[in-house]
Scaffold this active site. Sequence first.
Site, PDB file in Angstrom:
ATOM      1  N   HIS A   1     -30.642  -1.659   5.725  1.00  0.00           N
ATOM      2  CA  HIS A   1     -29.161  -1.506   5.181  1.00  0.00           C
ATOM      3  C   HIS A   1     -29.886  -0.672   2.755  1.00  0.00           C
ATOM      4  CE1 HIS A   1     -27.834  -4.147   7.938  1.00  0.00           C
ATOM      5  NE2 HIS A   1     -27.587  -2.867   8.695  1.00  0.00           N
TER       6      HIS A   1
ATOM      7  N   LYS B   1     -29.962  -7.491  -3.941  1.00  0.00           N
ATOM      8  CA  LYS B   1     -29.303  -8.252  -3.071  1.00  0.00           C
ATOM      9  C   LYS B   1     -31.168  -9.660  -3.276  1.00  0.00           C
ATOM     10  CE  LYS B   1     -27.781  -5.793   0.884  1.00  0.00           C
ATOM     11  NZ  LYS B   1     -27.749  -5.670   1.877  1.00  0.00           N
TER      12      LYS B   1
ATOM     13  N   TYR C   1     -27.372 -14.094   1.077  1.00  0.00           N
ATOM     14  CA  TYR C   1     -27.916 -13.273  -0.078  1.00  0.00           C
ATOM     15  C   TYR C   1     -26.734 -13.288  -0.756  1.00  0.00           C
ATOM     16  CZ  TYR C   1     -26.276 -10.041   3.697  1.00  0.00           C
ATOM     17  OH  TYR C   1     -25.538  -9.866   5.381  1.00  0.00           O
TER      18      TYR C   1
ATOM     19  N   ASP D   1     -27.648  -0.535  13.940  1.00  0.00           N
ATOM     20  CA  ASP D   1     -28.515  -0.398  13.319  1.00  0.00           C
ATOM     21  C   ASP D   1     -29.575   0.608  14.333  1.00  0.00           C
ATOM     22  OD1 ASP D   1     -27.662  -2.390  11.420  1.00  0.00           O
ATOM     23  OD2 ASP D   1     -29.180  -3.975  11.913  1.00  0.00           O
TER      24      ASP D   1
END
Length: 185
Positions: A61, A70, A130, A166
């Site tokens: 992503h 992140k 995250y 995905d």
Amino acid sequence: MKVIETALSGALILEPQVFGDARGFFYESYNEAKYLAAGVDHRFVQSNVSRSARGVLRGLHYQWPNPQGKLVSVLEGEVYDVAVDIRRGSPTFGQSVGVMLTADNHRHFWVPEGFAHGFCVLSEFATFTYQCTALYDAKADAGIRWNDADLGIDWPLSAPLLSDKDGKTPLLQDVAPERLPIFVP
């Protein structure tokens, strides 16, 4: 805190100092001064937690525009975590780095803005956290195919459980240039 540079400039593995005894352990999961000294000069505006079962793969992503950096780690279980440099013009464009993140090794992985990110779960389950440098933006949400042969990622599983989204992401070569970040030296 131990800072480990990776083959991708800016992507860092961070190992906090862990203090433990028979009662358990303690470590700083984030200390602004220490992260600034390590080169992570960003403000975090969103914190997320996900829990996934063995064999789940999330990613790869990224957001563009409105990229997210992140800072990721695992609270329970173990994952194989991957960052891919997708910045047009970067000397490491299309290259990736992977790292094992586990509840036992307490490692954090800094995935800078301009990188795609994904992970797969190797334990019975994993609780993954995250912190992001930008808020989630559905209009900027994008992805790269997890098994794009040109990326050469050596995932430790061959038949992951994927979301519908995905499972339908494009190969990196099929992403329009304007949908990729630009490398700024």
